[in-house]
Structures are given as structure tokens and as C-alpha cells.
Design a protein around this motif. Structure first.
Motif, PDB file in Angstrom:
ATOM      1  N   MET A   1      -7.745  19.859 -13.463  1.00  0.00           N
ATOM      2  CA  MET A   1      -6.432  20.069 -14.082  1.00  0.00           C
ATOM      3  C   MET A   1      -5.623  18.779 -13.995  1.00  0.00           C
ATOM      4  SD  MET A   1      -3.423  22.795 -13.045  1.00  0.00           S
ATOM      5  CE  MET A   1      -4.557  24.169 -13.269  1.00  0.00           C
ATOM      6  N   LYS A   2      -5.094  18.332 -15.127  1.00  0.00           N
ATOM      7  CA  LYS A   2      -4.371  17.077 -15.167  1.00  0.00           C
ATOM      8  C   LYS A   2      -3.173  17.132 -14.226  1.00  0.00           C
ATOM      9  CE  LYS A   2      -2.333  13.813 -18.481  1.00  0.00           C
ATOM     10  NZ  LYS A   2      -3.105  12.687 -17.999  1.00  0.00           N
ATOM     11  N   TYR A   3      -2.979  16.036 -13.477  1.00  0.00           N
ATOM     12  CA  TYR A   3      -1.885  15.871 -12.519  1.00  0.00           C
ATOM     13  C   TYR A   3      -2.044  16.724 -11.268  1.00  0.00           C
ATOM     14  CZ  TYR A   3       0.459  13.394 -16.295  1.00  0.00           C
ATOM     15  OH  TYR A   3       0.769  12.515 -17.305  1.00  0.00           O
ATOM     16  N   VAL A   4      -3.187  17.383 -11.097  1.00  0.00           N
ATOM     17  CA  VAL A   4      -3.444  18.105  -9.856  1.00  0.00           C
ATOM     18  C   VAL A   4      -4.753  17.620  -9.237  1.00  0.00           C
ATOM     19  CG1 VAL A   4      -3.883  20.339  -8.786  1.00  0.00           C
ATOM     20  CG2 VAL A   4      -2.118  20.144 -10.525  1.00  0.00           C
ATOM     21  N   ASP A   5      -5.868  17.785  -9.970  1.00  0.00           N
ATOM     22  CA  ASP A   5      -7.169  17.450  -9.404  1.00  0.00           C
ATOM     23  C   ASP A   5      -7.241  15.993  -8.963  1.00  0.00           C
ATOM     24  OD1 ASP A   5      -7.960  20.021  -9.816  1.00  0.00           O
ATOM     25  OD2 ASP A   5      -9.126  19.608 -11.624  1.00  0.00           O
ATOM     26  N   GLU A   6      -6.657  15.099  -9.756  1.00  0.00           N
ATOM     27  CA  GLU A   6      -6.753  13.691  -9.382  1.00  0.00           C
ATOM     28  C   GLU A   6      -5.967  13.369  -8.114  1.00  0.00           C
ATOM     29  OE1 GLU A   6      -4.160  13.688 -13.189  1.00  0.00           O
ATOM     30  OE2 GLU A   6      -5.515  15.057 -12.153  1.00  0.00           O
ATOM     31  N   PHE A   7      -5.009  14.217  -7.767  1.00  0.00           N
ATOM     32  CA  PHE A   7      -4.246  14.000  -6.539  1.00  0.00           C
ATOM     33  C   PHE A   7      -4.836  14.759  -5.362  1.00  0.00           C
ATOM     34  CE2 PHE A   7      -1.384  12.613  -9.818  1.00  0.00           C
ATOM     35  CZ  PHE A   7      -0.819  11.488  -9.262  1.00  0.00           C
ATOM     36  N   ARG A   8      -6.019  15.347  -5.584  1.00  0.00           N
ATOM     37  CA  ARG A   8      -6.795  15.945  -4.494  1.00  0.00           C
ATOM     38  C   ARG A   8      -8.172  15.276  -4.383  1.00  0.00           C
ATOM     39  NH1 ARG A   8      -5.547  22.373  -5.805  1.00  0.00           N
ATOM     40  NH2 ARG A   8      -3.290  22.277  -5.413  1.00  0.00           N
ATOM     41  N   ASP A   9      -8.297  14.127  -4.964  1.00  0.00           N
ATOM     42  CA  ASP A   9      -9.573  13.408  -5.000  1.00  0.00           C
ATOM     43  C   ASP A   9      -9.898  12.875  -3.594  1.00  0.00           C
ATOM     44  OD1 ASP A   9     -11.687  11.700  -5.343  1.00  0.00           O
ATOM     45  OD2 ASP A   9     -10.826  10.622  -7.035  1.00  0.00           O
ATOM     46  N   PRO A  10     -10.972  13.351  -2.939  1.00  0.00           N
ATOM     47  CA  PRO A  10     -11.290  12.900  -1.591  1.00  0.00           C
ATOM     48  C   PRO A  10     -11.524  11.393  -1.489  1.00  0.00           C
ATOM     49  CG  PRO A  10     -12.550  14.857  -2.147  1.00  0.00           C
ATOM     50  CD  PRO A  10     -11.901  14.388  -3.412  1.00  0.00           C
ATOM     51  N   THR A  11     -12.164  10.806  -2.503  1.00  0.00           N
ATOM     52  CA  THR A  11     -12.436   9.368  -2.450  1.00  0.00           C
ATOM     53  C   THR A  11     -11.137   8.571  -2.487  1.00  0.00           C
ATOM     54  OG1 THR A  11     -14.562   9.694  -3.567  1.00  0.00           O
ATOM     55  CG2 THR A  11     -13.635   7.466  -3.580  1.00  0.00           C
ATOM     56  N   LEU A  12     -10.231   8.956  -3.376  1.00  0.00           N
ATOM     57  CA  LEU A  12      -8.962   8.252  -3.461  1.00  0.00           C
ATOM     58  C   LEU A  12      -8.138   8.463  -2.191  1.00  0.00           C
ATOM     59  CD1 LEU A  12      -7.208   6.489  -5.247  1.00  0.00           C
ATOM     60  CD2 LEU A  12      -6.317   8.561  -6.346  1.00  0.00           C
ATOM     61  N   ALA A  13      -8.194   9.668  -1.628  1.00  0.00           N
ATOM     62  CA  ALA A  13      -7.478   9.934  -0.385  1.00  0.00           C
ATOM     63  C   ALA A  13      -7.993   9.022   0.734  1.00  0.00           C
ATOM     64  CB  ALA A  13      -7.627  11.397   0.005  1.00  0.00           C
ATOM     65  N   ARG A  14      -9.315   8.874   0.828  1.00  0.00           N
ATOM     66  CA  ARG A  14      -9.890   7.986   1.850  1.00  0.00           C
ATOM     67  C   ARG A  14      -9.455   6.539   1.632  1.00  0.00           C
ATOM     68  NH1 ARG A  14     -14.816  10.957   1.205  1.00  0.00           N
ATOM     69  NH2 ARG A  14     -15.224  12.300   2.990  1.00  0.00           N
ATOM     70  N   CYS A  15      -9.381   6.130   0.381  1.00  0.00           N
ATOM     71  CA  CYS A  15      -8.962   4.753   0.084  1.00  0.00           C
ATOM     72  C   CYS A  15      -7.559   4.500   0.618  1.00  0.00           C
ATOM     73  CB  CYS A  15      -9.013   4.500  -1.422  1.00  0.00           C
ATOM     74  SG  CYS A  15     -10.672   4.354  -2.099  1.00  0.00           S
ATOM     75  N   TYR A  16      -6.640   5.444   0.412  1.00  0.00           N
ATOM     76  CA  TYR A  16      -5.281   5.259   0.907  1.00  0.00           C
ATOM     77  C   TYR A  16      -5.239   5.323   2.432  1.00  0.00           C
ATOM     78  CZ  TYR A  16      -2.765   4.960  -3.475  1.00  0.00           C
ATOM     79  OH  TYR A  16      -2.261   4.520  -4.679  1.00  0.00           O
ATOM     80  N   ALA A  17      -6.026   6.227   3.038  1.00  0.00           N
ATOM     81  CA  ALA A  17      -6.072   6.276   4.500  1.00  0.00           C
ATOM     82  C   ALA A  17      -6.593   4.958   5.069  1.00  0.00           C
ATOM     83  CB  ALA A  17      -6.948   7.446   4.951  1.00  0.00           C
ATOM     84  N   ASP A  18      -7.622   4.387   4.438  1.00  0.00           N
ATOM     85  CA  ASP A  18      -8.155   3.093   4.887  1.00  0.00           C
ATOM     86  C   ASP A  18      -7.132   1.985   4.686  1.00  0.00           C
ATOM     87  OD1 ASP A  18     -10.505   4.366   5.537  1.00  0.00           O
ATOM     88  OD2 ASP A  18     -11.573   3.752   3.708  1.00  0.00           O
ATOM     89  N   ALA A  19      -6.402   2.034   3.565  1.00  0.00           N
ATOM     90  CA  ALA A  19      -5.385   1.012   3.304  1.00  0.00           C
ATOM     91  C   ALA A  19      -4.270   1.077   4.345  1.00  0.00           C
ATOM     92  CB  ALA A  19      -4.822   1.198   1.898  1.00  0.00           C
ATOM     93  N   ILE A  20      -3.891   2.285   4.739  1.00  0.00           N
ATOM     94  CA  ILE A  20      -2.870   2.425   5.787  1.00  0.00           C
ATOM     95  C   ILE A  20      -3.378   1.828   7.086  1.00  0.00           C
ATOM     96  CG2 ILE A  20      -1.670   4.125   7.230  1.00  0.00           C
ATOM     97  CD1 ILE A  20      -1.544   5.928   4.706  1.00  0.00           C
ATOM     98  N   ALA A  21      -4.630   2.102   7.422  1.00  0.00           N
ATOM     99  CA  ALA A  21      -5.201   1.549   8.658  1.00  0.00           C
ATOM    100  C   ALA A  21      -5.216   0.021   8.631  1.00  0.00           C
ATOM    101  CB  ALA A  21      -6.615   2.092   8.864  1.00  0.00           C
ATOM    102  N   ARG A  22      -5.404  -0.562   7.453  1.00  0.00           N
ATOM    103  CA  ARG A  22      -5.445  -2.028   7.362  1.00  0.00           C
ATOM    104  C   ARG A  22      -4.073  -2.660   7.543  1.00  0.00           C
ATOM    105  NH1 ARG A  22      -9.096  -0.940   3.109  1.00  0.00           N
ATOM    106  NH2 ARG A  22      -7.443  -1.240   1.568  1.00  0.00           N
ATOM    107  N   ILE A  23      -3.020  -2.004   7.041  1.00  0.00           N
ATOM    108  CA  ILE A  23      -1.709  -2.658   7.064  1.00  0.00           C
ATOM    109  C   ILE A  23      -0.873  -2.277   8.276  1.00  0.00           C
ATOM    110  CG2 ILE A  23      -1.668  -2.819   4.553  1.00  0.00           C
ATOM    111  CD1 ILE A  23       0.427  -0.553   4.571  1.00  0.00           C
ATOM    112  N   ALA A  24      -1.199  -1.180   8.971  1.00  0.00           N
ATOM    113  CA  ALA A  24      -0.386  -0.731  10.111  1.00  0.00           C
ATOM    114  C   ALA A  24      -0.745  -1.549  11.351  1.00  0.00           C
ATOM    115  CB  ALA A  24      -0.602   0.748  10.361  1.00  0.00           C
ATOM    116  N   THR A  25       0.142  -2.428  11.752  1.00  0.00           N
ATOM    117  CA  THR A  25      -0.113  -3.298  12.904  1.00  0.00           C
ATOM    118  C   THR A  25       0.580  -2.821  14.167  1.00  0.00           C
ATOM    119  OG1 THR A  25       1.780  -4.727  12.397  1.00  0.00           O
ATOM    120  CG2 THR A  25      -0.348  -5.281  11.371  1.00  0.00           C
ATOM    121  N   ARG A  26       1.381  -1.763  14.078  1.00  0.00           N
ATOM    122  CA  ARG A  26       2.114  -1.260  15.237  1.00  0.00           C
ATOM    123  C   ARG A  26       2.397   0.222  15.023  1.00  0.00           C
ATOM    124  NH1 ARG A  26       8.383  -3.023  14.937  1.00  0.00           N
ATOM    125  NH2 ARG A  26       8.466  -1.095  16.140  1.00  0.00           N
TER     126      ARG A  26
END
Length: 376
Positions: free
Chosen positions: A1-26
Motif C-alpha cells: 500500500m502506497k505510503y504505508v508498506d514502504e515505511f515498514r520496509d525492514p531493509t530501509l529500517a536497518r539502514c536508518y538504525a545503522d546510520a544512527i549507530a554511525r553518527i551517535a558519538t555520545r
């Protein structure tokens, strides 16, 4: 479903979680002020995907949870009058006050009806002119415009037996109150996308400047929340304090100006009691003088909202982000959705209800057990 399924995408969610881990220094502590976001975070294990030291705090974002017990007791007293038909959203029926709940009052014979809109209550008043029909108007800026429109409709139709018990609250003053608390530990906020769809986010800009804190307007799906957290932490790491809009598909800076105009016409801003928190200046909506005749407390002047009493429930500390539901010794034992001690357990948007539903077997937050992400 447009505007729903893409915001539940496990791969994209992992990408953002990894990006947070890279930039969070404290370590950083970020608060969401939306019960829907809280439930999504707990249900999908968003907080458990974050690097150690990045903490999510659950603020006073559940409108049912922050409705003061005195107003609930006033609702019970009004609803118990023989001439009254009392209308409420379903999630308010089981919320305990000091004298019981609306559901218990209905069991004693009170004419209490669950409705889905204030216009449903107005229709009952129109069809039953022999009854005094009272609507329990609660919620943030998202539900207040519908209440205002019902008042205007009642005025146009000259429905004289319709009134409101009003307990609408406003988000920006609550954020200011939290940030003004000397014990405050919040370093960034995720603002509720549906509130901002109505009110815009221009109100948050002076708050971000005054307190030097980033605020990110965020949606409700897992990728929304992770992207919002990424934007917030990116600001914190860069030493910026601005308002950003993650929820671009729904929210504009100015919001819905028509809805804001209707609110300004029907309501006036007033101090408001928040359950477990206390009074917050300019944080509530009351009926403006031109519409005071629709105020149920004026229509029934003998009804007095009693003061809130303390019990073992720690919902006030949960709503301020001081504690998590698992910190409560009554959680899951003496306090359950079937037998709640406080509103944060009984409300469908309450933090305690979310933890009970999705984390009760592990009590991971209370016992420090390993994280168990749920969506990925």
C-alpha cells in the motif's frame, strides 16, 4: 500500500538504525510526545534497535492518560444524573477517576453511550430533545477541531440540549513545561505528525530556539520513527537546534489554517491540569465566552471536579519521561489493563498498556535483558 508498506520496509529500517549507530558519538535522550508513536516504538522494537546510550523517553502524548481524574469524576457525576445522556469515546469509559469509572457508572444504570464523533452526540441531542446530551470532549489539537465544528453546528441548528465537558489539551505548552523542569533530561523531541498536520510546526520554532533543542516532526511507521531519530541525532551531533519535518507527505509548516481559525473562534486558551503532572499554563482549551452556554459545567453548576489524590501509580513519572513502565512494582501484577491503577495502563495509547501488550513476558526494560527487535 502506497505510503504505508514502504515505511515498514525492514531493509530501509536497518539502514536508518545503522546510520544512527554511525553518527551517535555520545549518549542522547529523545522524547516522543504521541501515544501512537509510543506504541509503534514498543511494538516494533525501535528502541531496541538503537545503539547503547541512545534512549527513548515516552512523554505525555496520550490524551486519555493526561485527562485529570477530577474531570473524570465530574463526568461520572454528570452522567449519573437521571436527565442526562452522556456520550464519550470508548477509550475513556474504563479510565479510573477517584470515584470509579464511566463504565462502572453505566453498570449502575447511567445512560452512557460510546460514540465515534461529537457529531454522533449532536445527532442524539437532536433526536432526543427531552434529554440533556453531554459530550466528553478530550484530546489534543487533532480532535479539537471536530469538537469546535459540533458546537458551530449545534448553534446553527439551535440545539439547546447539547453541551460539552471539555478537556482538550495543547502540546507546545507541555513541551515548554517539561523543558523548564530543572530535572529535565530530554535533549530532543519527536513531534506528533497528526497534531502538526492540524497546527503546523511554526509553534515549535520559538521553543527550539529558546531551549536550544531540536524538534523533528515525525510520522508513526517504523521507518518514519527511525528517520526522525536520525534527523534529531544528526542535529544534536552538529550542535544545531532547529525544527525539521520528516513527515513531509502529510505536514506543512502552516498546518491547516481553516481548522486553526475554527479553534480560535470556538475556544479560548486557559490553564489546564494534566494527570500526574499538575497545572500547565496556557495548555488547555475552554469554550470561548460566545459559546459558554455549551459548557456542561455551567449547565450543571453543582458539579465540582475534586482534586487529584496520590496512589501507588507512577503514571505521572512515566508521562514526564522520568521512569519506564517496567520500573513500577505494580506493573503486570496489581496493575493490568483489566484492573488498571492508572490511565497509562487502561488507555489504548498509554505507555504502560504498550509495554504490557508487547513486552510483558520479558520485562526487558525493567530487568535489563537482551533486546529483542520485533519487526526485523
Amino acid at each position: 500500500m502506497k505510503y504505508v508498506d514502504e515505511f515498514r520496509d525492514p531493509t530501509l529500517a536497518r539502514c536508518y538504525a545503522d546510520a544512527i549507530a554511525r553518527i551517535a558519538t555520545r549518549p542522547w535522550s529523545i522524547m516522543e510526545i504521541c501515544g501512537g508513536q509510543t506504541h509503534s516504538i514498543v511494538r516494533h522494537g525501535i528502541d531496541q534497535m538503537l545503539p547503547r546510550g541512545v534512549t527513548l523517553l515516552h512523554g505525555p502524548g496520550c490524551p486519555v492518560c493526561v485527562t485529570p481524574s477530577g474531570i473524570i469524576d465530574a463526568a461520572i457525576a454528570i452522567a449519573s444524573r437521571p436527565e442526562v445522556t452522556f456520550c464519550s469515546f470508548g477509550d475513556m469509559l474504563r479510565v479510573p477517576g477517584e470515584t470509579g469509572s464511566l463504565l462502572a457508572a453505566r453498570g449502575r444504570g447511567a445512560d452512557i453511550r460510546m460514540v465515534y464523533s461529537p457529531l454522533d452526540a449532536l445527532a442524539i441531542a437532536r433526536d432526543r430533545p427531552d434529554r440533556e446530551v453531554v459530550f466528553f470532549a478530550i484530546g489534543f489539537e487533532t480532535t479539537a477541531p471536530a469538537t469546535a465544528m459540533a458546537v458551530l453546528q449545534a448553534e446553527r441548528e439551535r440545539v439547546a440540549n447539547f453541551s460539552l465537558l471539555v478537556s482538550h489539551v495543547l502540546v507546545p505548552p507541555a513541551i515548554e513545561a517539561l523543558l523548564s523542569d530543572p530535572g529535565n533530561g530530554v535533549q530532543g523531541f519527536l513531534a506528533a505528525g497528526h497534531v502538526c498536520a492540524v497546527m503546523g510546526y511554526w509553534e515549535y520554532e520559538p521553543i527550539a530556539r529558546r531551549f536550544g533543542i531540536p524538534i523533528v516532526v515525525t510520522g508513526f511507521e517504523p521507518v518514519d520513527l527511525l528517520q526522525g531519530l536520525y534527523l534529531c541525532i544528526r542535529q544534536l551531533e552538529a550542535g544545531r537546534a532547529e525544527v525539521e519535518n520528516q513527515y513531509l507527505r502529510t505536514v506543512q509548516r502552516d498546518g491547516n489554517r481553516h481548522a486553526q481559525a475554527v479553534l480560535g473562534r470556538v475556544f479560548s486558551v486557559r490553564p489546564q491540569q494534566w494527570r500526574g503532572i499538575g497545572e500547565i499554563a496556557n495548555s488547555g482549551l475552554g469554550l470561548a465566552p460566545d459559546y459558554a452556554r455549551f459548557d456542561a459545567l455551567r449547565r450543571f453548576p453543582d458539579i465540582v471536579a475534586p482534586p487529584e489524590r496520590c496512589n501507588e501509580c507512577i503514571s505521572g513519572e512515566v508521562l514526564r519521561g522520568v521512569k519506564k513502565p517496567g520500573d513500577c512494582p505494580a506493573f503486570g501484577t496489581r496493575c493490568t489493563p483489566e484492573h488498571p491503577l492508572g490511565a497509562t495502563m487502561v488507555s489504548s495509547e498509554g505507555a504502560c498498556a504498550a509495554y504490557y501488550r508487547y513486552r510483558r513476558p520479558s520485562h526487558s526494560d525493567a530487568a535489563g535483558e537482551p533486546a529483542r527487535p520485533r519487526i526485523l
